[in-house]
Design a protein around this motif. Structure first.
Motif, PDB file in Angstrom:
ATOM      1  N   LEU A  72       0.840  -1.198   0.000  1.00 45.28           N
ATOM      2  CA  LEU A  72       0.000   0.000   0.000  1.00 45.28           C
ATOM      3  C   LEU A  72       0.873   1.246   0.000  1.00 45.28           C
ATOM      4  CD1 LEU A  72      -2.649  -1.069   2.681  1.00 45.28           C
ATOM      5  CD2 LEU A  72      -2.932  -1.042   0.196  1.00 45.28           C
ATOM      6  N   PRO A  73       0.368   2.387  -0.501  1.00 46.42           N
ATOM      7  CA  PRO A  73       1.168   3.624  -0.481  1.00 46.42           C
ATOM      8  C   PRO A  73       1.663   3.987   0.912  1.00 46.42           C
ATOM      9  CG  PRO A  73      -0.749   3.894  -1.885  1.00 46.42           C
ATOM     10  CD  PRO A  73      -0.903   2.561  -1.227  1.00 46.42           C
ATOM     11  N   ALA A  74       0.827   3.774   1.925  1.00 47.03           N
ATOM     12  CA  ALA A  74       1.222   4.115   3.299  1.00 47.03           C
ATOM     13  C   ALA A  74       2.387   3.261   3.785  1.00 47.03           C
ATOM     14  CB  ALA A  74       0.032   3.955   4.248  1.00 47.03           C
ATOM     15  N   ASP A  75       2.563   2.076   3.172  1.00 48.21           N
ATOM     16  CA  ASP A  75       3.708   1.233   3.537  1.00 48.21           C
ATOM     17  C   ASP A  75       5.022   1.868   3.120  1.00 48.21           C
ATOM     18  OD1 ASP A  75       2.017  -0.739   4.557  1.00 48.21           O
ATOM     19  OD2 ASP A  75       1.821  -1.731   2.609  1.00 48.21           O
ATOM     20  N   LEU A  76       4.982   2.823   2.203  1.00 49.40           N
ATOM     21  CA  LEU A  76       6.179   3.544   1.769  1.00 49.40           C
ATOM     22  C   LEU A  76       6.288   4.906   2.441  1.00 49.40           C
ATOM     23  CD1 LEU A  76       6.173   2.916  -2.094  1.00 49.40           C
ATOM     24  CD2 LEU A  76       7.493   1.719  -0.361  1.00 49.40           C
ATOM     25  N   THR A  77       5.186   5.650   2.422  1.00 49.71           N
ATOM     26  CA  THR A  77       5.240   7.040   2.891  1.00 49.71           C
ATOM     27  C   THR A  77       5.133   7.171   4.391  1.00 49.71           C
ATOM     28  OG1 THR A  77       2.844   7.281   2.648  1.00 49.71           O
ATOM     29  CG2 THR A  77       4.192   7.830   0.734  1.00 49.71           C
ATOM     30  N   GLY A  78       4.415   6.238   5.030  1.00 47.48           N
ATOM     31  CA  GLY A  78       4.091   6.381   6.439  1.00 47.48           C
ATOM     32  C   GLY A  78       2.645   6.826   6.578  1.00 47.48           C
ATOM     33  N   THR A  79       2.166   6.909   7.803  1.00 50.12           N
ATOM     34  CA  THR A  79       0.767   7.257   8.030  1.00 50.12           C
ATOM     35  C   THR A  79       0.584   7.899   9.393  1.00 50.12           C
ATOM     36  OG1 THR A  79      -1.479   6.367   7.954  1.00 50.12           O
ATOM     37  CG2 THR A  79       0.187   5.014   9.044  1.00 50.12           C
ATOM     38  N   ASP A  80      -0.573   8.538   9.578  1.00 47.60           N
ATOM     39  CA  ASP A  80      -0.904   9.137  10.874  1.00 47.60           C
ATOM     40  C   ASP A  80      -1.425   8.055  11.814  1.00 47.60           C
ATOM     41  OD1 ASP A  80      -0.260  11.810  10.245  1.00 47.60           O
ATOM     42  OD2 ASP A  80      -2.159  12.072   9.192  1.00 47.60           O
ATOM     43  N   ILE A  81      -0.818   7.970  12.995  1.00 44.16           N
ATOM     44  CA  ILE A  81      -1.195   6.980  14.005  1.00 44.16           C
ATOM     45  C   ILE A  81      -1.892   7.690  15.164  1.00 44.16           C
ATOM     46  CG2 ILE A  81      -0.357   5.191  15.573  1.00 44.16           C
ATOM     47  CD1 ILE A  81       0.044   4.469  12.681  1.00 44.16           C
ATOM     48  N   TYR A  82      -3.037   7.165  15.572  1.00 40.19           N
ATOM     49  CA  TYR A  82      -3.776   7.773  16.683  1.00 40.19           C
ATOM     50  C   TYR A  82      -3.191   7.323  18.015  1.00 40.19           C
ATOM     51  CZ  TYR A  82      -7.614   9.122  19.744  1.00 40.19           C
ATOM     52  OH  TYR A  82      -8.362   9.674  20.760  1.00 40.19           O
TER      53      TYR A  82
END
Length: 318
Positions: A72-82
């Motif tokens: 997934l794209p987030a697997d490369l860019t990172g993501t917002d974690i709550y």
């Protein structure tokens, strides 16, 4: 001083990746020209080993990403974690925030993942939600792909291919080289084996890049460089076969890449000026993934490299 350090790293890479001097030189050219590299070749030709060896010779973070269809794209860019303890979202960086990225089998990931790489490779930044995050100043994507397996692969879009400084096509080694490879894997010492040098500091790399950009190129040689790229866009002015073979030529990004790679090659070889030979040596690597062949060329069995050789023959050398 920087030139000596790069030469030491070059010798080390040659001792780790046997029989591929053009490949190891191109790795260093990509570092000096501040670009990304696409390497295509059958399995087992030390593509990953070479990138690992380069990463060890450079001060910085290295990360390998195995591209798969479920990435997934987030697997490369990172993501917002709550974070429930604070009630806030915190951005968790992905692997693209490292200095050297090995994108292994890049053509196995779908288009939405490839699109996540476009902004990173072209603008050195990543946008997640409403926020844009800058990537490290030293940032390189070294991608590999296997041309033999087509099942479960996705052709890279032209827009992404254009982001790669060069594309290298590797072939199998000669018999004597393969014998050395066999001995190396058995742990035997080879004649001329080189110890790993002190890793290049990032400040040394940036200083070397500045020297590369200051490498002299004569106006006639510069015009020759531009005409080579123009010939891919206006093939009818140069050769009848080229007009039948080429559908689209290279973009201005190719001109910039050709200039930087030729300067880097001259600098690596200890010269402070660019010759037509430097341009001709890097020309196929800079151009083969940027031109689009016609159906006629494919029907005739003409490859991109064959079309580029005709361009080199038809454009007058200064």
């Amino acid at each position: 001083m920087a030139a000596e350090q790069f030469q030491s790293l070059r010798n080390y890479l040659d001792s780790q990746v046997l029989g591929q001097p053009e490949f190891t030189e191109s790795l260093l050219i990509a570092v000096l020209a501040d670009g990304h590299l696409l390497v295509e070749g059958p399995p087992g030709l030390a593509k990953t080993r070479a990138v690992n060896a380069l990463a060890k010779g450079i001060e910085g973070d290295f990360h390998r990403v195995q591209f798969t269809p479920d990435l997934l794209p987030a697997d490369l860019t990172g993501t917002d974690i709550y974070r429930p303890e604070t009630g806030e979202f915190v951005f968790q960086q992905g692997p693209l925030f490292h200095n050297v990225i090995l994108a292994d089998e890049i053509n196995r990931a779908p288009a939405k993942v490839q699109s996540a790489l476009l902004e990173a490779m072209a603008e050195r930044q990543i946008t997640v939600g409403q926020t844009t995050y800058p990537l490290p100043e030293l940032f390189m994507v070294l991608a590999t792909q296997n041309p033999l397996e087509q099942e479960g692969t996705y052709p890279l879009p032209e827009a992404q291919l254009d982001r790669f400084l060069m594309q290298l096509n590797l072939d199998y080694p000669a018999a004597d080289t393969e014998l050395d490879i066999l001995r190396l894997t058995r742990g035997e010492e080879l004649h001329g084996e080189v110890a790993m040098p002190t890793p290049l500091q990032q400040s040394d790399i940036f200083g070397a890049r500045k020297e590369v950009l200051e490498t002299f190129i004569d106006e006639n040689v510069e015009n020759y460089l531009v005409q080579l790229v123009i010939a891919s866009r206006q093939p009818e002015h140069y050769h009848a076969d080229l007009a039948r073979w080429l559908s689209y030529g290279a973009s201005p990004r190719a001109t910039i890449a050709l200039d930087r790679c030729a300067r880097a090659k001259a600098w690596l070889n200890g010269r402070d000026f660019v010759t037509p030979d430097d341009i001709q040596a890097v020309f196929p690597h800079v151009m083969r993934h940027r031109i689009i062949l016609s159906y006629q060329a494919e029907a005739d069995g003409v490859t991109a490299d064959q079309a580029l050789q005709v361009i080199l023959q038809e454009v007058p050398t200064p």
